[in-house]
Design a protein around this motif. Structure first.
Motif, mmCIF file in Angstrom:
data_model
loop_
_atom_site.group_PDB
_atom_site.id
_atom_site.type_symbol
_atom_site.label_atom_id
_atom_site.label_comp_id
_atom_site.label_asym_id
_atom_site.label_seq_id
_atom_site.Cartn_x
_atom_site.Cartn_y
_atom_site.Cartn_z
ATOM 1 N N ASP A 40 0.826 -1.208 0.000
ATOM 2 C CA ASP A 40 0.000 0.000 0.000
ATOM 3 C C ASP A 40 0.862 1.261 0.000
ATOM 4 N N LEU A 41 1.926 1.257 0.773
ATOM 5 C CA LEU A 41 2.822 2.407 0.833
ATOM 6 C C LEU A 41 3.521 2.627 -0.502
ATOM 7 N N LEU A 42 3.916 1.528 -1.165
ATOM 8 C CA LEU A 42 4.673 1.627 -2.420
ATOM 9 C C LEU A 42 3.792 1.946 -3.624
ATOM 10 N N LEU A 43 2.496 2.071 -3.432
ATOM 11 C CA LEU A 43 1.660 2.552 -4.530
ATOM 12 C C LEU A 43 2.067 3.975 -4.912
ATOM 13 N N ASP A 44 2.646 4.687 -3.961
ATOM 14 C CA ASP A 44 3.282 5.971 -4.234
ATOM 15 C C ASP A 44 4.788 5.750 -4.187
ATOM 16 N N PRO A 45 5.552 6.383 -5.069
ATOM 17 C CA PRO A 45 7.015 6.237 -5.008
ATOM 18 C C PRO A 45 7.524 6.611 -3.615
ATOM 19 N N THR A 46 8.381 5.749 -3.067
ATOM 20 C CA THR A 46 8.837 5.896 -1.691
ATOM 21 C C THR A 46 10.343 5.704 -1.611
ATOM 22 N N PRO A 47 11.039 6.633 -0.945
ATOM 23 C CA PRO A 47 12.481 6.411 -0.736
ATOM 24 C C PRO A 47 12.687 5.279 0.265
ATOM 25 N N LEU A 48 13.653 4.418 -0.019
ATOM 26 C CA LEU A 48 13.904 3.281 0.860
ATOM 27 C C LEU A 48 14.308 3.720 2.262
ATOM 28 N N ASP A 49 15.023 4.838 2.363
ATOM 29 C CA ASP A 49 15.461 5.264 3.688
ATOM 30 C C ASP A 49 14.319 5.829 4.528
ATOM 31 N N THR A 89 14.959 0.621 -7.150
ATOM 32 C CA THR A 89 16.131 1.059 -7.886
ATOM 33 C C THR A 89 16.463 2.504 -7.540
ATOM 34 N N GLY A 90 17.733 2.802 -7.497
ATOM 35 C CA GLY A 90 18.171 4.163 -7.220
ATOM 36 C C GLY A 90 17.724 4.690 -5.872
ATOM 37 N N GLY A 91 17.554 3.787 -4.883
ATOM 38 C CA GLY A 91 17.144 4.221 -3.552
ATOM 39 C C GLY A 91 15.655 4.477 -3.406
ATOM 40 N N TRP A 92 14.864 4.175 -4.427
ATOM 41 C CA TRP A 92 13.414 4.381 -4.400
ATOM 42 C C TRP A 92 12.709 3.075 -4.738
ATOM 43 N N ALA A 93 11.471 2.970 -4.295
ATOM 44 C CA ALA A 93 10.664 1.784 -4.579
ATOM 45 C C ALA A 93 9.265 2.224 -4.988
ATOM 46 N N VAL A 94 8.668 1.436 -5.894
ATOM 47 C CA VAL A 94 7.295 1.696 -6.335
ATOM 48 C C VAL A 94 6.656 0.359 -6.700
ATOM 49 N N ALA A 95 5.374 0.203 -6.349
ATOM 50 C CA ALA A 95 4.639 -1.020 -6.685
ATOM 51 C C ALA A 95 4.390 -1.070 -8.190
ATOM 52 N N LEU A 96 4.426 -2.272 -8.762
ATOM 53 C CA LEU A 96 4.257 -2.443 -10.205
ATOM 54 C C LEU A 96 2.847 -2.795 -10.663
ATOM 55 N N PRO A 97 2.087 -3.639 -9.951
ATOM 56 C CA PRO A 97 0.778 -4.038 -10.495
ATOM 57 C C PRO A 97 -0.247 -2.910 -10.445
ATOM 58 N N PRO A 98 -0.850 -2.591 -11.578
ATOM 59 C CA PRO A 98 -1.927 -1.598 -11.545
ATOM 60 C C PRO A 98 -3.208 -2.210 -10.977
ATOM 61 N N ARG A 99 -4.066 -1.349 -10.507
ATOM 62 C CA ARG A 99 -5.423 -1.762 -10.159
ATOM 63 C C ARG A 99 -6.268 -1.409 -11.373
ATOM 64 N N ILE A 100 -6.709 -2.407 -12.097
ATOM 65 C CA ILE A 100 -7.423 -2.191 -13.358
ATOM 66 C C ILE A 100 -8.798 -1.606 -13.050
ATOM 67 N N ARG A 101 -9.036 -0.421 -13.567
ATOM 68 C CA ARG A 101 -10.312 0.258 -13.335
ATOM 69 C C ARG A 101 -11.198 0.249 -14.576
ATOM 70 N N ARG A 102 -10.630 -0.122 -15.705
ATOM 71 C CA ARG A 102 -11.393 -0.164 -16.950
ATOM 72 C C ARG A 102 -10.965 -1.404 -17.719
ATOM 73 N N TRP A 103 -11.890 -2.319 -17.891
ATOM 74 C CA TRP A 103 -11.627 -3.552 -18.620
ATOM 75 C C TRP A 103 -12.125 -3.414 -20.056
ATOM 76 N N PRO A 104 -11.412 -4.051 -20.991
ATOM 77 C CA PRO A 104 -11.906 -4.028 -22.368
ATOM 78 C C PRO A 104 -13.152 -4.894 -22.491
ATOM 79 N N VAL A 105 -13.902 -4.662 -23.551
ATOM 80 C CA VAL A 105 -15.085 -5.463 -23.808
ATOM 81 C C VAL A 105 -14.778 -6.335 -25.018
ATOM 82 N N PRO A 106 -14.902 -7.631 -24.977
ATOM 83 C CA PRO A 106 -15.282 -8.398 -23.793
ATOM 84 C C PRO A 106 -14.078 -8.573 -22.868
#
Length: 179
Positions: free
Chosen positions: A127-136, A158-175
Motif C-alpha cells: 500500500d505504501l509503495l503505490l506511491d514512489p517511496t524512498p527506501l530510507d 532502484t536508485g534508492g526508491w521503490a514503487v509497486a508495479l501491479p496496476p489496479r485495473i479500473r477499466r476492462w476491455p469489452v469483452p
C-alpha cells in the motif's frame, strides 16, 4: 480530472495520453519511480499512452513489460520490439479485498501466477509503495517487505526508491474475457 499523477506532465485527450517530454525509466531514483507510477496508473485506467524513454533501464526491463511500451527506447531496438510484442493489457494487475490484495501475474508467456498478500507487513508495504517511496523512509520491516515484493517482481526497487508495479485495473476491455 484524469486521476493521473501530476508529477509527469501530460496531455489527456479522450482515452489517449501524450507525454511531451522524455520519461526516465533508467533507474536513477525518484524520476524513475514517478515515471513507473504514471505508466501504471495509465494502464489501470485503460489509457493509450504515447511516450519516449530517456535512456536504457539499469535493471531488467522485463519488469515493466506489463506497462504500455514506449514509442522510442534509445539504443536497444530488440528490447523495444520485445516490449511491444509482449505487452498485453492485464498481464499484471491487483485486486483488493478486506485485509488482502490478490495479484494476477501473466507477464511470462504460458504462465500465470496468482499471489495473495495478506501478511500485515507485506500489505502495508504494498500500500505504501503505490506511491514512489524512498527506501530510507521505510523502517527495517518495511525495507524487508519491499525487498520481498521486489524479489517477486511486484515492486521496482532502484536508485534508492521503490514503487509497486501491479496496476489496479479500473477499466476492462469489452469483452473482458479476452484477458
Amino acid at each position: 480530472m484524469s486521476g493521473l499523477p501530476t508529477a509527469v506532465p501530460h496531455r489527456l485527450a479522450g482515452r489517449r495520453v501524450e507525454v511531451p517530454g522524455l520519461l526516465d525509466v533508467g533507474g536513477q531514483g525518484r524520476d524513475t519511480a514517478e515515471a513507473v507510477r504514471f505508466l501504471r496508473e495509465c494502464a489501470g485506467l485503460g489509457l493509450r499512452v504515447s511516450w519516449r524513454a530517456a535512456g536504457q533501464p539499469s535493471y531488467d526491463a522485463r519488469a515493466l513489460r506489463h506497462l504500455p511500451p514506449p514509442d522510442e527506447l534509445p539504443g536497444d531496438h530488440e528490447e523495444l520490439a520485445a516490449w511491444r510484442s509482449g505487452y498485453a493489457h492485464g498481464a499484471l494487475y491487483h485486486r483488493r479485498g478486506p485485509g488482502f490484495v490478490t495479484v494476477m501475474d501473466r507477464r511470462e508467456p504460458g504462465t500465470a501466477a496468482r499471489l495473495t498478500l495478506d501478511h500485515p507487513d507485506l500489505l502495508a508495504a504494498f500500500d505504501l509503495l503505490l506511491d514512489p517511496t524512498p527506501l530510507d523512509a521505510l523502517d527495517p520491516t518495511g525495507r524487508e517487505a519491499a525487498g520481498l515484493l521486489a524479489a517477486e517482481r511486484l515492486a521496482l526497487v532502484t536508485g534508492g526508491w521503490a514503487v509497486a508495479l501491479p496496476p489496479r485495473i479500473r477499466r476492462w476491455p469489452v469483452p473482458c474475457t479476452a484477458i
